[in-house]
Design a protein around this motif. Structure first.
Motif, PDB file in Angstrom:
ATOM      1  N   ARG A 127      78.027  94.373  39.871  1.00  0.00           N
ATOM      2  CA  ARG A 127      76.981  95.397  39.899  1.00  0.00           C
ATOM      3  C   ARG A 127      75.591  94.795  40.051  1.00  0.00           C
ATOM      4  N   SER A 128      75.421  93.564  39.630  1.00  0.00           N
ATOM      5  CA  SER A 128      74.099  92.933  39.709  1.00  0.00           C
ATOM      6  C   SER A 128      73.773  92.440  41.123  1.00  0.00           C
ATOM      7  N   LEU A 129      74.787  92.376  41.995  1.00  0.00           N
ATOM      8  CA  LEU A 129      74.560  91.925  43.368  1.00  0.00           C
ATOM      9  C   LEU A 129      73.869  93.011  44.179  1.00  0.00           C
ATOM     10  N   THR A 130      73.102  92.575  45.149  1.00  0.00           N
ATOM     11  CA  THR A 130      72.460  93.521  46.059  1.00  0.00           C
ATOM     12  C   THR A 130      73.495  94.039  47.061  1.00  0.00           C
ATOM     13  N   ASP A 131      73.143  95.115  47.728  1.00  0.00           N
ATOM     14  CA  ASP A 131      74.036  95.656  48.759  1.00  0.00           C
ATOM     15  C   ASP A 131      74.296  94.627  49.853  1.00  0.00           C
ATOM     16  N   ARG A 132      73.291  93.850  50.167  1.00  0.00           N
ATOM     17  CA  ARG A 132      73.454  92.823  51.192  1.00  0.00           C
ATOM     18  C   ARG A 132      74.440  91.735  50.737  1.00  0.00           C
ATOM     19  N   ASP A 133      74.300  91.310  49.468  1.00  0.00           N
ATOM     20  CA  ASP A 133      75.237  90.306  48.935  1.00  0.00           C
ATOM     21  C   ASP A 133      76.664  90.837  48.949  1.00  0.00           C
ATOM     22  N   LEU A 134      76.831  92.076  48.546  1.00  0.00           N
ATOM     23  CA  LEU A 134      78.160  92.683  48.554  1.00  0.00           C
ATOM     24  C   LEU A 134      78.705  92.774  49.970  1.00  0.00           C
ATOM     25  N   ALA A 135      77.858  93.136  50.917  1.00  0.00           N
ATOM     26  CA  ALA A 135      78.286  93.217  52.313  1.00  0.00           C
ATOM     27  C   ALA A 135      78.723  91.847  52.824  1.00  0.00           C
ATOM     28  N   ASP A 136      78.005  90.807  52.426  1.00  0.00           N
ATOM     29  CA  ASP A 136      78.391  89.449  52.827  1.00  0.00           C
ATOM     30  C   ASP A 136      79.771  89.082  52.292  1.00  0.00           C
ATOM     31  N   LEU A 137      80.115  89.626  51.126  1.00  0.00           N
ATOM     32  CA  LEU A 137      81.425  89.371  50.527  1.00  0.00           C
ATOM     33  C   LEU A 137      82.497  90.329  51.031  1.00  0.00           C
ATOM     34  N   GLY A 138      82.083  91.333  51.799  1.00  0.00           N
ATOM     35  CA  GLY A 138      83.037  92.315  52.305  1.00  0.00           C
ATOM     36  C   GLY A 138      83.437  93.331  51.255  1.00  0.00           C
ATOM     37  N   ILE A 139      82.541  93.600  50.311  1.00  0.00           N
ATOM     38  CA  ILE A 139      82.824  94.520  49.216  1.00  0.00           C
ATOM     39  C   ILE A 139      81.870  95.707  49.311  1.00  0.00           C
ATOM     40  N   ALA A 140      82.433  96.904  49.254  1.00  0.00           N
ATOM     41  CA  ALA A 140      81.610  98.109  49.169  1.00  0.00           C
ATOM     42  C   ALA A 140      81.332  98.380  47.701  1.00  0.00           C
ATOM     43  N   ARG A 141      80.191  98.956  47.415  1.00  0.00           N
ATOM     44  CA  ARG A 141      79.821  99.223  46.027  1.00  0.00           C
ATOM     45  C   ARG A 141      80.869 100.105  45.326  1.00  0.00           C
ATOM     46  N   LEU A 142      81.518 100.976  46.080  1.00  0.00           N
ATOM     47  CA  LEU A 142      82.550 101.841  45.504  1.00  0.00           C
ATOM     48  C   LEU A 142      83.798 101.063  45.079  1.00  0.00           C
ATOM     49  N   GLN A 143      83.970  99.856  45.545  1.00  0.00           N
ATOM     50  CA  GLN A 143      85.142  99.045  45.213  1.00  0.00           C
ATOM     51  C   GLN A 143      84.971  98.233  43.936  1.00  0.00           C
ATOM     52  N   ILE A 144      83.786  98.194  43.395  1.00  0.00           N
ATOM     53  CA  ILE A 144      83.492  97.291  42.282  1.00  0.00           C
ATOM     54  C   ILE A 144      84.412  97.529  41.088  1.00  0.00           C
ATOM     55  N   GLU A 145      84.575  98.776  40.669  1.00  0.00           N
ATOM     56  CA  GLU A 145      85.428  99.052  39.504  1.00  0.00           C
ATOM     57  C   GLU A 145      86.876  98.655  39.766  1.00  0.00           C
ATOM     58  N   ASP A 146      87.371  98.934  40.977  1.00  0.00           N
ATOM     59  CA  ASP A 146      88.746  98.560  41.312  1.00  0.00           C
ATOM     60  C   ASP A 146      88.933  97.043  41.282  1.00  0.00           C
ATOM     61  N   ILE A 147      87.958  96.323  41.791  1.00  0.00           N
ATOM     62  CA  ILE A 147      88.036  94.851  41.800  1.00  0.00           C
ATOM     63  C   ILE A 147      88.009  94.317  40.381  1.00  0.00           C
ATOM     64  N   ALA A 148      87.156  94.886  39.532  1.00  0.00           N
ATOM     65  CA  ALA A 148      87.080  94.445  38.138  1.00  0.00           C
ATOM     66  C   ALA A 148      88.387  94.737  37.400  1.00  0.00           C
ATOM     67  N   LEU A 149      88.963  95.896  37.648  1.00  0.00           N
ATOM     68  CA  LEU A 149      90.251  96.231  37.024  1.00  0.00           C
ATOM     69  C   LEU A 149      91.347  95.277  37.464  1.00  0.00           C
ATOM     70  N   GLN A 150      91.364  94.974  38.751  1.00  0.00           N
ATOM     71  CA  GLN A 150      92.377  94.059  39.272  1.00  0.00           C
ATOM     72  C   GLN A 150      92.190  92.662  38.685  1.00  0.00           C
ATOM     73  N   ALA A 151      90.941  92.230  38.559  1.00  0.00           N
ATOM     74  CA  ALA A 151      90.670  90.902  38.008  1.00  0.00           C
ATOM     75  C   ALA A 151      91.150  90.789  36.566  1.00  0.00           C
ATOM     76  N   ALA A 152      91.011  91.853  35.817  1.00  0.00           N
ATOM     77  CA  ALA A 152      91.346  91.801  34.389  1.00  0.00           C
ATOM     78  C   ALA A 152      92.796  92.138  34.094  1.00  0.00           C
ATOM     79  N   TYR A 153      93.359  93.089  34.826  1.00  0.00           N
ATOM     80  CA  TYR A 153      94.655  93.629  34.431  1.00  0.00           C
ATOM     81  C   TYR A 153      95.787  93.413  35.430  1.00  0.00           C
ATOM     82  N   ALA A 154      95.497  92.853  36.612  1.00  0.00           N
ATOM     83  CA  ALA A 154      96.569  92.606  37.586  1.00  0.00           C
ATOM     84  C   ALA A 154      97.484  91.504  37.094  1.00  0.00           C
TER      85      ALA A 154
END
Length: 71
Positions: free
Chosen positions: A43-70
Motif C-alpha cells: 500500500r505504501s508503493l506509488t501507482d507507478r511502482d506497482l505498475a513496474d511490478l505488474g500489480i494493480a492496486r486492487l490486487q494488493i489484498e489478494d497478494i498479501a493473503l497469498q503471501a501469508a496463508y498460501a
C-alpha cells in the motif's frame, strides 16, 4: 449378535492440548504479521511502482493473503 466399538485412542493430555493451542495461536499471529506487513508495504508503493511490478492496486489484498496463508 451385538458389536461393541472400542475407542482406545489415547486422548492428548491437558499439557499437550495447551501446548498445541499455544503453538496454533503463535502460528496464527505470525501469519497475520506477514499479512499486515505485506499489505502495508504494498500500500505504501506509488501507482507507478506497482505498475513496474505488474500489480494493480486492487490486487494488493489478494497478494498479501497469498503471501501469508498460501500453502
Amino acid at each position: 449378535m451385538a458389536y461393541v466399538a472400542s475407542h482406545s485412542a489415547a486422548r492428548p493430555s491437558i499439557r499437550e492440548y495447551v501446548a498445541n493451542l499455544v503453538a496454533s495461536v503463535k502460528e496464527a499471529n505470525a501469519r497475520r504479521a506477514v499479512y499486515v506487513k505485506t499489505l502495508n508495504e504494498l500500500r505504501s508503493l506509488t501507482d507507478r511502482d506497482l505498475a513496474d511490478l505488474g500489480i494493480a492496486r486492487l490486487q494488493i489484498e489478494d497478494i498479501a493473503l497469498q503471501a501469508a496463508y498460501a500453502k
